[in-house]
Design a protein around this motif. Structure first.
Motif, short mmCIF file in Angstrom:
data_model
loop_
_atom_site.label_atom_id
_atom_site.label_comp_id
_atom_site.label_asym_id
_atom_site.label_seq_id
_atom_site.Cartn_x
_atom_site.Cartn_y
_atom_site.Cartn_z
N TRP A 43 1.01 -1.02 -0.04
CA TRP A 43 0.11 0.19 -0.22
C TRP A 43 0.99 1.18 -0.08
CZ3 TRP A 43 -5.29 0.25 -0.69
CH2 TRP A 43 -5.99 -1.20 -0.45
N TYR A 44 0.42 2.13 -0.67
CA TYR A 44 1.19 3.45 -0.84
C TYR A 44 0.08 4.71 -0.85
CZ TYR A 44 5.57 1.42 -2.52
OH TYR A 44 6.58 0.72 -2.38
N GLN A 45 0.66 5.58 -0.27
CA GLN A 45 -0.16 6.75 -0.04
C GLN A 45 0.40 7.92 -0.85
OE1 GLN A 45 0.42 9.99 3.18
NE2 GLN A 45 -1.74 9.66 3.69
N GLN A 46 -0.39 8.52 -1.83
CA GLN A 46 0.05 9.73 -2.72
C GLN A 46 -0.67 10.82 -2.55
OE1 GLN A 46 -0.23 8.72 -6.93
NE2 GLN A 46 1.29 10.49 -7.42
N VAL A 47 -0.10 11.83 -1.69
CA VAL A 47 -0.64 13.06 -1.69
C VAL A 47 -0.41 13.94 -2.96
CG1 VAL A 47 -0.56 15.34 0.02
CG2 VAL A 47 -0.24 12.85 1.08
N LEU A 48 -1.55 14.60 -3.15
CA LEU A 48 -1.44 15.71 -4.14
C LEU A 48 -0.33 16.33 -4.43
CD1 LEU A 48 -3.63 16.34 -6.83
CD2 LEU A 48 -4.21 18.51 -5.22
N GLY A 49 0.29 16.26 -5.63
CA GLY A 49 1.60 16.86 -5.85
C GLY A 49 2.87 16.06 -5.61
N GLN A 50 2.74 15.16 -4.82
CA GLN A 50 3.95 14.19 -4.46
C GLN A 50 4.09 12.99 -4.95
OE1 GLN A 50 4.22 14.48 0.01
NE2 GLN A 50 3.51 16.56 0.06
N GLY A 51 5.17 12.15 -4.82
CA GLY A 51 5.22 11.03 -4.88
C GLY A 51 4.50 9.99 -3.94
N PRO A 52 4.30 8.82 -4.46
CA PRO A 52 3.81 7.72 -3.38
C PRO A 52 4.67 7.41 -2.28
CG PRO A 52 3.72 6.99 -5.69
CD PRO A 52 4.30 8.28 -5.78
N GLN A 53 4.14 7.34 -1.13
CA GLN A 53 4.75 6.96 0.18
C GLN A 53 4.57 5.58 0.51
OE1 GLN A 53 7.22 8.91 1.77
NE2 GLN A 53 7.16 10.22 -0.23
N PHE A 54 5.46 4.91 0.81
CA PHE A 54 4.94 3.40 1.24
C PHE A 54 4.46 3.32 2.55
CE2 PHE A 54 5.89 -1.07 1.64
CZ PHE A 54 6.32 -1.21 2.86
N ILE A 55 3.30 2.46 2.71
CA ILE A 55 3.09 2.49 4.04
C ILE A 55 2.90 0.91 4.38
CG2 ILE A 55 0.62 2.64 5.14
CD1 ILE A 55 -0.58 3.92 2.85
N PHE A 56 2.60 -0.09 3.96
CA PHE A 56 2.63 -1.34 4.20
C PHE A 56 3.12 -2.33 3.25
CE2 PHE A 56 1.36 -1.29 8.73
CZ PHE A 56 -0.01 -0.56 8.63
N GLN A 57 3.55 -3.40 3.31
CA GLN A 57 3.57 -4.69 2.58
C GLN A 57 3.28 -5.96 3.19
OE1 GLN A 57 7.68 -6.26 1.35
NE2 GLN A 57 6.81 -6.18 -0.70
N TYR A 58 2.60 -6.80 2.55
CA TYR A 58 2.07 -7.92 3.21
C TYR A 58 2.70 -9.00 2.02
CZ TYR A 58 -0.44 -6.35 6.99
OH TYR A 58 -0.57 -5.88 8.27
#
Lengths: 116, 113
Positions: free
Chosen positions: A34-49
């Motif tokens: 799972w990745y979070q992408q805030v507007l105007g930024q690159g995706p940030q890693f949240i979790f890996q399963y």
């Protein structure tokens, strides 16, 4: 063959509420991230399963949690939503944890979460 | 820890002109590098990757990138862009120890007539 599917595609929540996002990986893929992408930024890693176990966690508060089911689908849960949680949440699947073994992730189209 | 820098937030270019999108990385271990493209309201699509072997890698739609270890760079190039190349481009690095991709902040490629 279906790609990575995410639901819902869009979601509006109020501050303090809880949200559950869902992801179905490509058939045969055992790893979901799972990745979070805030507007105007690159995706940030949240979790890996991988194989239903958490194998990696990014720098996110405990309000964020996830799990992977026996069919390898996954849920991302966020409690006590804040305005800053508004973002595009991307799910990515891969055959294995090591992306060099299979060439990288396949991403879903994401869930657009808006917190008001 | 690894990091990725994409110096250009936006790159405007005319159709049929060449383009280069810059990407620099930092890592203390061996890296594997990726370029992803994101069209409006869509997820990320893998454009090309460097895992090992030849330092010049190509995509099926005319993009290429060269891994330069001494300069810690992985710049993306295309000799002649098309309107349909308008999108956000993300450079990312993977190291086996981290089991995750670290992305740059992205470069918006805007192709006009």
């Amino acid at each position: 063959d279906a790609g990575v599917t995410q639901s819902p595609t869009h979601l509006i929540k109020t501050r303090g509420q809880h949200v559950t996002l869902r992801c179905s990986p490509i058939s045969g893929h055992k790893s979901v991230s799972w990745y979070q992408q805030v507007l105007g930024q690159g995706p940030q890693f949240i979790f890996q399963y991988y194989e239903k176990e958490e194998r990696g966690r990014g720098n996110f508060p405990d309000r964020f949690s996830a799990r992977q089911f026996p069919n390898y689908s996954s849920e991302l849960n966020v409690n006590a939503l804040l305005l800053g949680d508004s973002a595009l949440y991307l799910c990515a699947s891969s055959l294995e944890i090591d992306l060099t073994l299979n060439g990288g992730y396949t991403f879903g189209s994401g869930t657009r979460l808006t917190v008001v | 820890a690894q990091s990725v820098t994409q110096l250009d937030s936006q790159v405007p270019v005319f159709e049929e002109a060449p383009v280069e999108l810059r990407c620099n990385y930092s890592s203390s271990v061996s890296v594997y590098l990726f370029w992803y493209v994101q069209y409006p309201n869509q997820g990320l699509q893998l454009l090309l990757k460097y895992l090992s072997g030849s330092t010049l890698v190509e995509s099926i739609n005319g993009f290429e990138a060269e891994f330069n270890k001494s300069q810690t760079s992985f710049h993306l190039r295309k000799p002649s862009v098309h309107i349909s190349d308008t999108a956000e481009y993300f450079c990312a690095v993977f190291t086996g120890t981290a089991s995750k991709l670290t992305f740059g902040t992205g470069t918006r490629l805007q192709v006009t007539l």
